[in-house]
Design a protein around this motif. Structure first.
Motif, PDB file in Angstrom:
ATOM      1  N   GLY A  41       0.692  -1.246  -0.039  1.00 29.22           N
ATOM      2  CA  GLY A  41      -0.032   0.022  -0.115  1.00 29.22           C
ATOM      3  C   GLY A  41       0.892   1.269  -0.086  1.00 29.22           C
ATOM      4  N   TYR A  42       2.216   1.294  -0.212  1.00 25.53           N
ATOM      5  CA  TYR A  42       2.838   2.358  -0.324  1.00 25.53           C
ATOM      6  C   TYR A  42       3.195   3.062  -1.710  1.00 25.53           C
ATOM      7  N   ARG A  43       2.974   4.355  -1.596  1.00 27.13           N
ATOM      8  CA  ARG A  43       2.929   5.257  -2.897  1.00 27.13           C
ATOM      9  C   ARG A  43       4.286   5.667  -2.742  1.00 27.13           C
ATOM     10  N   LEU A  44       5.157   5.588  -3.939  1.00 27.90           N
ATOM     11  CA  LEU A  44       6.640   5.972  -3.947  1.00 27.90           C
ATOM     12  C   LEU A  44       6.547   7.743  -4.126  1.00 27.90           C
ATOM     13  N   THR A  45       7.317   8.353  -3.187  1.00 23.67           N
ATOM     14  CA  THR A  45       7.336   9.806  -3.493  1.00 23.67           C
ATOM     15  C   THR A  45       8.541  10.194  -4.456  1.00 23.67           C
ATOM     16  N   TYR A  46       8.403  11.612  -4.636  1.00 26.65           N
ATOM     17  CA  TYR A  46       9.325  11.937  -5.540  1.00 26.65           C
ATOM     18  C   TYR A  46      10.871  12.265  -4.771  1.00 26.65           C
ATOM     19  N   THR A  47      10.677  12.087  -3.557  1.00 26.03           N
ATOM     20  CA  THR A  47      12.076  12.317  -2.521  1.00 26.03           C
ATOM     21  C   THR A  47      12.621  10.688  -2.189  1.00 26.03           C
ATOM     22  N   ASP A  48      12.002   9.716  -2.617  1.00 25.26           N
ATOM     23  CA  ASP A  48      12.157   8.768  -2.059  1.00 25.26           C
ATOM     24  C   ASP A  48      13.371   7.934  -3.079  1.00 25.26           C
ATOM     25  N   ASP A  49      14.216   6.961  -2.399  1.00 24.38           N
ATOM     26  CA  ASP A  49      15.243   6.224  -3.195  1.00 24.38           C
ATOM     27  C   ASP A  49      14.421   5.531  -4.323  1.00 24.38           C
ATOM     28  N   TYR A  50      14.661   5.560  -5.816  1.00 25.71           N
ATOM     29  CA  TYR A  50      13.527   5.119  -6.521  1.00 25.71           C
ATOM     30  C   TYR A  50      14.404   3.871  -7.609  1.00 25.71           C
ATOM     31  N   CYS A  51      15.608   3.140  -7.067  1.00 26.62           N
ATOM     32  CA  CYS A  51      16.312   2.265  -7.953  1.00 26.62           C
ATOM     33  C   CYS A  51      15.420   0.980  -8.517  1.00 26.62           C
ATOM     34  N   ASP A  52      14.632   0.423  -7.410  1.00 29.18           N
ATOM     35  CA  ASP A  52      13.701  -0.551  -7.636  1.00 29.18           C
ATOM     36  C   ASP A  52      12.503  -0.127  -8.554  1.00 29.18           C
ATOM     37  N   GLY A  53      12.089   1.108  -7.935  1.00 28.46           N
ATOM     38  CA  GLY A  53      10.919   1.913  -8.601  1.00 28.46           C
ATOM     39  C   GLY A  53      11.265   2.000 -10.340  1.00 28.46           C
ATOM     40  N   ALA A  54      12.489   2.355 -10.305  1.00 27.90           N
ATOM     41  CA  ALA A  54      12.796   2.396 -12.090  1.00 27.90           C
ATOM     42  C   ALA A  54      12.717   1.148 -12.806  1.00 27.90           C
ATOM     43  N   VAL A  55      13.361   0.194 -12.016  1.00 33.30           N
ATOM     44  CA  VAL A  55      13.157  -1.080 -12.621  1.00 33.30           C
ATOM     45  C   VAL A  55      11.678  -1.696 -12.959  1.00 33.30           C
ATOM     46  N   SER A  56      11.163  -1.593 -11.960  1.00 32.78           N
ATOM     47  CA  SER A  56       9.769  -1.752 -12.219  1.00 32.78           C
ATOM     48  C   SER A  56       8.821  -0.981 -13.043  1.00 32.78           C
ATOM     49  N   ALA A  57       9.234   0.178 -13.279  1.00 33.77           N
ATOM     50  CA  ALA A  57       8.783   1.340 -14.112  1.00 33.77           C
ATOM     51  C   ALA A  57       8.932   0.768 -15.657  1.00 33.77           C
ATOM     52  N   VAL A  58      10.213   0.329 -15.732  1.00 34.04           N
ATOM     53  CA  VAL A  58      10.383  -0.349 -17.196  1.00 34.04           C
ATOM     54  C   VAL A  58       9.434  -1.434 -17.661  1.00 34.04           C
ATOM     55  N   PHE A  59       9.072  -2.187 -16.742  1.00 38.53           N
ATOM     56  CA  PHE A  59       8.226  -3.354 -17.218  1.00 38.53           C
ATOM     57  C   PHE A  59       6.676  -2.791 -17.027  1.00 38.53           C
TER      58      PHE A  59
END
Length: 263
Positions: A41-59
């Motif tokens: 239930g966690y929404r990624l913020t613009y100040t968070d570390d986003y390395c895995d968010g970026a990998v996920s966003a690719v897919f």
């Protein structure tokens, strides 16, 4: 949806240079948050570390989330999903393929490394000749989508996820360094026998993943240390020459502004 490794690499490559500091990384975060339900239930913020968010966003962008067992913004949690999907290889000593996912743990520097996962990226290029791989990562130094050159079997590698990509002709276009020692079309290396030789650092100097001070740092080479160049170099638009060098089994770029020819 069946996708090739090349398609995944192309998406990640299109984001190179996006920056958290400048706010240009926000489209990546927005793509991640568009996929529901969000893990825990966690929404990624613009100040968070986003390395895995970026990998996920690719897919997410390729409508192929199932290839990586689901999305995540926490690397250790994603490793659990990789295991459940049956694509996890907990061995940092294997030679991966372009498009594979690399996971690091900065808590241990030797193999085998089964420590808690800290960082994640995607293999862009495999250099079998020099035994290195080029990795695209979100949230690199300064919160930038950048590249890192990693030696095979590096102690900080936790393991790899090996998505089951579609095997199409497009896969043959994945850059793989084996003979010509070139990094990629946009980071093409030039050769000049005059640049070949041993150099000494004039000051503490970053070795970087590409030509330019905005590129991701790999390691700081202390002043007075010797590095070797086989004659390959790149040049920035400002006509500053960056040598492709070797230091302690790591390969990367160093600016000639801070180097002198060694005696």
């Amino acid at each position: 949806m069946a996708i090739t490794a090349q398609q995944a690499i192309d998406v990640f490559r299109s984001w190179l240079g996006m920056s958290r500091k400048k706010g240009t990384h926000k489209p990546i975060v927005d793509i991640y948050n568009s996929y529901l339900p969000q893990p825990r239930g966690y929404r990624l913020t613009y100040t968070d570390d986003y390395c895995d968010g970026a990998v996920s966003a690719v897919f997410i962008k390729l409508n192929a989330v199932d290839l990586i067992g689901g999305i995540e913004c926490g690397v250790e949690e994603h490793v659990s999903k990789f295991r459940k999907k049956g694509i996890w290889k907990e061995d940092g000593r294997i030679v991966p393929q372009p498009g594979d996912i690399i996971v690091y743990s900065w808590r241990k520097s030797t193999q085998p490394n089964n420590a808690y996962s800290d960082h994640i990226g995607m293999i862009e290029i495999v250099d079998k000749k020099n035994r290195t791989m080029t990795v695209i990562e979100g949230n690199t130094q300064g919160g930038i989508v950048g590249r890192r050159i990693v030696p095979f079997g590096w102690g900080y590698i936790r393991g790899f996820a090996l998505p089951h990509y579609s095997k199409k002709e497009a896969d043959s276009k994945i850059p793989e360094i084996s003979e010509n020692n070139e990094l990629s079309a946009e980071d093409a290396l030039f050769y000049d026998e005059k640049t070949e030789g041993t150099y000494e650092t004039i000051t503490d100097l970053w070795m970087r993943t590409g030509a330019g001070k905005e590129k991701t740092g790999i390691i700081v080479v202390p002043a007075g240390k010797k590095i070797h160049c086989d004659g390959y170099y790149n040049e920035t638009p400002e006509q500053i020459k960056w040598l492709y060098v070797v230091y302690e089994d790591l390969k990367g770029y160093c600016s000639t502004r801070y180097l002198k020819v060694s005696d």
